[in-house]
Design a protein around this motif. Structure first.
Motif, PDB file in Angstrom:
ATOM      1  N   GLY A  86       0.773  -1.004   0.129  1.00 19.34           N
ATOM      2  CA  GLY A  86       0.006  -0.047   0.158  1.00 19.34           C
ATOM      3  C   GLY A  86       0.979   1.300  -0.038  1.00 19.34           C
ATOM      4  N   ASP A  87       0.024   2.296   0.077  1.00 20.14           N
ATOM      5  CA  ASP A  87       0.771   3.792   0.023  1.00 20.14           C
ATOM      6  C   ASP A  87       1.863   3.939   1.164  1.00 20.14           C
ATOM      7  OD1 ASP A  87       1.542   6.373  -0.385  1.00 20.14           O
ATOM      8  OD2 ASP A  87      -0.458   7.143   0.664  1.00 20.14           O
ATOM      9  N   GLN A  88       3.047   4.187   1.122  1.00 20.79           N
ATOM     10  CA  GLN A  88       4.010   4.389   2.198  1.00 20.79           C
ATOM     11  C   GLN A  88       4.393   5.847   2.423  1.00 20.79           C
ATOM     12  OE1 GLN A  88       4.975   1.831   4.033  1.00 20.79           O
ATOM     13  NE2 GLN A  88       3.534   0.377   3.126  1.00 20.79           N
ATOM     14  N   GLY A  89       3.716   6.642   1.581  1.00 22.88           N
ATOM     15  CA  GLY A  89       4.189   8.234   1.749  1.00 22.88           C
ATOM     16  C   GLY A  89       5.625   8.364   0.865  1.00 22.88           C
ATOM     17  N   ALA A  90       6.356   9.162   1.658  1.00 23.91           N
ATOM     18  CA  ALA A  90       7.559   9.523   1.103  1.00 23.91           C
ATOM     19  C   ALA A  90       8.701   8.669   1.848  1.00 23.91           C
ATOM     20  CB  ALA A  90       7.868  10.957   1.329  1.00 23.91           C
ATOM     21  N   LEU A  91       9.595   8.375   1.030  1.00 21.47           N
ATOM     22  CA  LEU A  91      11.027   7.798   1.467  1.00 21.47           C
ATOM     23  C   LEU A  91      11.854   8.855   2.161  1.00 21.47           C
ATOM     24  CD1 LEU A  91      12.838   5.268   1.474  1.00 21.47           C
ATOM     25  CD2 LEU A  91      13.878   6.020  -0.657  1.00 21.47           C
ATOM     26  N   TYR A  92      11.917   8.331   3.659  1.00 20.58           N
ATOM     27  CA  TYR A  92      12.542   9.308   4.416  1.00 20.58           C
ATOM     28  C   TYR A  92      14.074   8.875   4.894  1.00 20.58           C
ATOM     29  CZ  TYR A  92      12.807  12.112   8.792  1.00 20.58           C
ATOM     30  OH  TYR A  92      13.006  12.973   9.939  1.00 20.58           O
ATOM     31  N   LEU A  93      14.925   9.858   4.325  1.00 24.43           N
ATOM     32  CA  LEU A  93      16.362   9.651   4.619  1.00 24.43           C
ATOM     33  C   LEU A  93      16.758  10.463   5.867  1.00 24.43           C
ATOM     34  CD1 LEU A  93      18.141   9.645   1.000  1.00 24.43           C
ATOM     35  CD2 LEU A  93      17.835   7.742   2.696  1.00 24.43           C
ATOM     36  N   GLU A 103       9.232  12.440 -11.611  1.00 25.97           N
ATOM     37  CA  GLU A 103       8.485  13.864 -11.057  1.00 25.97           C
ATOM     38  C   GLU A 103       7.850  13.689  -9.797  1.00 25.97           C
ATOM     39  OE1 GLU A 103       5.246  14.458 -14.015  1.00 25.97           O
ATOM     40  OE2 GLU A 103       7.038  14.965 -15.796  1.00 25.97           O
ATOM     41  N   LYS A 104       8.259  12.809  -8.983  1.00 26.99           N
ATOM     42  CA  LYS A 104       8.049  12.901  -7.424  1.00 26.99           C
ATOM     43  C   LYS A 104       8.833  13.998  -6.732  1.00 26.99           C
ATOM     44  CE  LYS A 104       7.108   7.737  -7.536  1.00 26.99           C
ATOM     45  NZ  LYS A 104       7.802   6.446  -7.129  1.00 26.99           N
ATOM     46  N   PRO A 105       8.033  14.651  -5.820  1.00 25.61           N
ATOM     47  CA  PRO A 105       8.875  15.815  -5.010  1.00 25.61           C
ATOM     48  C   PRO A 105       9.984  15.166  -4.021  1.00 25.61           C
ATOM     49  CG  PRO A 105       6.627  15.222  -4.174  1.00 25.61           C
ATOM     50  CD  PRO A 105       6.679  14.591  -5.288  1.00 25.61           C
ATOM     51  N   LEU A 133       8.321   6.784   5.285  1.00 25.78           N
ATOM     52  CA  LEU A 133       9.011   5.459   5.326  1.00 25.78           C
ATOM     53  C   LEU A 133      10.609   5.486   5.476  1.00 25.78           C
ATOM     54  CD1 LEU A 133       8.874   2.331   5.257  1.00 25.78           C
ATOM     55  CD2 LEU A 133       8.962   2.696   2.762  1.00 25.78           C
ATOM     56  N   ASP A 134      11.023   5.062   6.532  1.00 26.09           N
ATOM     57  CA  ASP A 134      12.604   5.143   7.070  1.00 26.09           C
ATOM     58  C   ASP A 134      13.234   4.173   5.844  1.00 26.09           C
ATOM     59  OD1 ASP A 134      15.102   3.828   8.420  1.00 26.09           O
ATOM     60  OD2 ASP A 134      14.635   5.950   9.333  1.00 26.09           O
ATOM     61  N   PHE A 135      14.346   4.900   5.300  1.00 25.62           N
ATOM     62  CA  PHE A 135      14.977   4.229   4.333  1.00 25.62           C
ATOM     63  C   PHE A 135      15.255   2.764   4.611  1.00 25.62           C
ATOM     64  CE2 PHE A 135      19.096   5.037   5.492  1.00 25.62           C
ATOM     65  CZ  PHE A 135      19.965   3.987   4.953  1.00 25.62           C
ATOM     66  N   GLU A 136      15.862   2.675   6.035  1.00 23.82           N
ATOM     67  CA  GLU A 136      16.266   1.260   6.523  1.00 23.82           C
ATOM     68  C   GLU A 136      15.220   0.306   6.482  1.00 23.82           C
ATOM     69  OE1 GLU A 136      18.420   2.572   9.873  1.00 23.82           O
ATOM     70  OE2 GLU A 136      20.255   2.052   9.120  1.00 23.82           O
ATOM     71  N   ASP A 137      14.011   0.655   6.946  1.00 22.46           N
ATOM     72  CA  ASP A 137      12.863  -0.240   6.717  1.00 22.46           C
ATOM     73  C   ASP A 137      12.568  -0.487   5.385  1.00 22.46           C
ATOM     74  OD1 ASP A 137      12.736  -0.089   9.386  1.00 22.46           O
ATOM     75  OD2 ASP A 137      11.123   1.555   9.506  1.00 22.46           O
ATOM     76  N   LEU A 162      10.537  12.032  -1.807  1.00 22.33           N
ATOM     77  CA  LEU A 162      11.663  11.690  -1.102  1.00 22.33           C
ATOM     78  C   LEU A 162      12.056  13.006  -0.398  1.00 22.33           C
ATOM     79  CD1 LEU A 162      14.401  10.330  -0.559  1.00 22.33           C
ATOM     80  CD2 LEU A 162      15.488  11.420  -2.502  1.00 22.33           C
ATOM     81  N   VAL A 163      12.317  12.595   1.201  1.00 28.93           N
ATOM     82  CA  VAL A 163      12.648  13.487   2.124  1.00 28.93           C
ATOM     83  C   VAL A 163      13.760  13.289   2.612  1.00 28.93           C
ATOM     84  CG1 VAL A 163      11.584  14.700   4.149  1.00 28.93           C
ATOM     85  CG2 VAL A 163       9.881  13.836   2.648  1.00 28.93           C
ATOM     86  N   LEU A 164      14.716  14.557   2.617  1.00 25.13           N
ATOM     87  CA  LEU A 164      15.980  14.376   3.185  1.00 25.13           C
ATOM     88  C   LEU A 164      16.012  15.224   4.503  1.00 25.13           C
ATOM     89  CD1 LEU A 164      17.856  15.154  -0.009  1.00 25.13           C
ATOM     90  CD2 LEU A 164      17.276  12.898   0.951  1.00 25.13           C
ATOM     91  N   ASN A 165      16.234  14.564   5.717  1.00 28.33           N
ATOM     92  CA  ASN A 165      16.444  15.184   7.004  1.00 28.33           C
ATOM     93  C   ASN A 165      17.781  15.272   7.211  1.00 28.33           C
ATOM     94  OD1 ASN A 165      16.511  16.131   9.269  1.00 28.33           O
ATOM     95  ND2 ASN A 165      14.962  15.064  10.557  1.00 28.33           N
ATOM     96  N   LEU A 166      18.566  16.461   7.043  1.00 28.69           N
ATOM     97  CA  LEU A 166      19.956  16.613   6.978  1.00 28.69           C
ATOM     98  C   LEU A 166      20.622  16.934   8.386  1.00 28.69           C
ATOM     99  CD1 LEU A 166      20.302  17.799   3.451  1.00 28.69           C
ATOM    100  CD2 LEU A 166      20.641  15.665   4.339  1.00 28.69           C
ATOM    101  N   ASN A 167      19.631  17.432   9.389  1.00 33.13           N
ATOM    102  CA  ASN A 167      20.156  17.732  10.690  1.00 33.13           C
ATOM    103  C   ASN A 167      21.414  17.278  11.454  1.00 33.13           C
ATOM    104  OD1 ASN A 167      18.681  20.243  11.269  1.00 33.13           O
ATOM    105  ND2 ASN A 167      16.946  18.766  11.350  1.00 33.13           N
ATOM    106  N   ASP A 168      21.227  15.854  11.255  1.00 33.82           N
ATOM    107  CA  ASP A 168      22.547  14.910  11.878  1.00 33.82           C
ATOM    108  C   ASP A 168      23.294  14.221  10.898  1.00 33.82           C
ATOM    109  OD1 ASP A 168      21.524  15.485  14.555  1.00 33.82           O
ATOM    110  OD2 ASP A 168      19.994  14.160  14.091  1.00 33.82           O
ATOM    111  N   PHE A 169      23.133  14.556   9.674  1.00 34.74           N
ATOM    112  CA  PHE A 169      24.035  14.406   8.402  1.00 34.74           C
ATOM    113  C   PHE A 169      25.383  14.613   8.610  1.00 34.74           C
ATOM    114  CE2 PHE A 169      25.553  13.976   4.030  1.00 34.74           C
ATOM    115  CZ  PHE A 169      25.894  12.760   4.069  1.00 34.74           C
TER     116      PHE A 169
END
Length: 332
Positions: free
Chosen positions: A52-59, A141-143, A306-310, A112-119
């Motif tokens: 099903g729908d998993q929303g955005a991939l979360y890095l 064409e996905k954001p 969706l966490d990228f590791e999952d 695709l969402v990039l949370n770069l705070n701790d990168f």
């Protein structure tokens, strides 16, 4: 005499019983500790089937890029993690790229969402490799959205590949350029009366200069300036192409920087926006609302991410994707 023997036998049996009891108790504690350690050091992420729908991939990379991940954390890192302290993880560049490229044509993933705070970054080729994967993802064409309270130079390089870059309203983007520092030991060795025996061939062979000099030779400086300059130009050209800005927007010269900053009354955050380094400002709450509007809500009422590791655990062999992906030159 018989009474004394009986008492001694009883004492021996009692001691044996106590000894066995203590030994069994210690053995039980050892087994329990072993089970706990195995569970701590094991991956802990079981393969799962996503539907099903998993929303955005979360890095959300809380660490740095490397060739391969660590098989297990040290016991100190595990205790830090259990105590909710920050732990710096080593992420495989290939795993990150595989998750991005697989999500490109995955109908379950809508962005695709990039949370770069701790990168914490990585070497430039690794960052470019991930960046090219993000460019490939954008063909669907996905954001692609990047966010951080403040951007370091490495964080911003990765963020520049996103469609929208969000920054905390009081945040900054730290772009200073590249540098290299060396330590030199000639005077120290002389004071310690140590004589190094060194064999060197070639003017530009500078690896052993720290033992022969107290400063960098002109030849070594010229060599370093050449490869550092090439890396910096690559960095600059990538940002210019990704953000459609000029070199002066990326890193203004000192005179322009001071003049523009004075005009903005010293507001460095506003200067970041003026240079078009970010799309707009957003607090974490604002960002969560934007992501929820784009990708929907999960069961907890938060943005569906969706966490990228999952996601990675749901995929197959990473080399089936990564080896088929060739990264073009950043200037192509």
């Amino acid at each position: 005499m018989n009474v004394i023997l009986s008492v001694l036998k009883f004492c021996c049996k009692a001691l044996n019983f106590i000894r066995n009891l203590v030994m069994n108790f210690v053995f039980l504690l050892f087994v329990l500790a072993l089970i706990v350690l195995v569970s701590l050091f094991s991956d802990g992420k079981k393969s799962q089937v996503l539907s099903g729908d998993q929303g955005a991939l979360y890095l959300n990379l809380t660490g740095y890029l490397a060739d391969n991940t660590e098989d297990m954390l040290s016991w100190q890192e595990e205790f830090q993690r259990l105590n909710d302290e920050k732990v710096s993880y080593k992420y495989s560049t290939f795993d990150v790229v595989q998750s991005i490229l697989s999500a490109k044509d995955d109908e379950r993933i809508r962005g695709l969402v990039l949370n770069l705070n701790d990168f914490e970054g990585g070497d430039l080729p690794s960052l470019e490799y991930v960046g090219k994967a993000i460019q490939s993802f954008k063909e669907s064409e996905k954001p692609v959205i990047a966010y951080a309270d403040n951007y370091t130079q490495a964080q911003y390089f990765l963020a520049s590949f996103a469609d929208d870059i969000y920054l905390n309203p009081i945040g900054q983007v730290g772009i200073q350029g590249l540098r290299q520092e060396n330590l030199y030991f000639k005077s120290m060795l002389e004071k310690l009366e140590i004589t190094p025996h060194i064999f060197r061939v070639g003017t530009y062979k500078s690896a052993v200069e720290p033992f022969l000099r107290d400063d960098m030779s002109p030849e070594a400086k010229a060599n370093m300036q050449k490869w550092l300059g090439g890396m910096w130009q690559n960095y600059m050209q990538t940002l210019i192409a990704n953000r459609h800005i000029t070199a002066n927007d990326v890193l203004p010269n000192a005179q322009k920087y001071i003049s523009d900053l004075k005009a903005l009354k010293g507001d460095e955050t506003a200067y970041v926006k003026k240079r078009q380094l970010v799309t707009q400002f957003a607090t974490r709450l604002d960002l969560d609302k934007k992501l929820t509007a784009l990708f929907g809500q999960d069961e907890e009422g938060k943005a569906k991410l969706l966490d990228f590791e999952d996601y990675l655990s749901d995929l197959g062999d990473r080399f089936s994707v990564c080896l088929l992906y060739t990264s073009p030159s950043p200037r192509d």
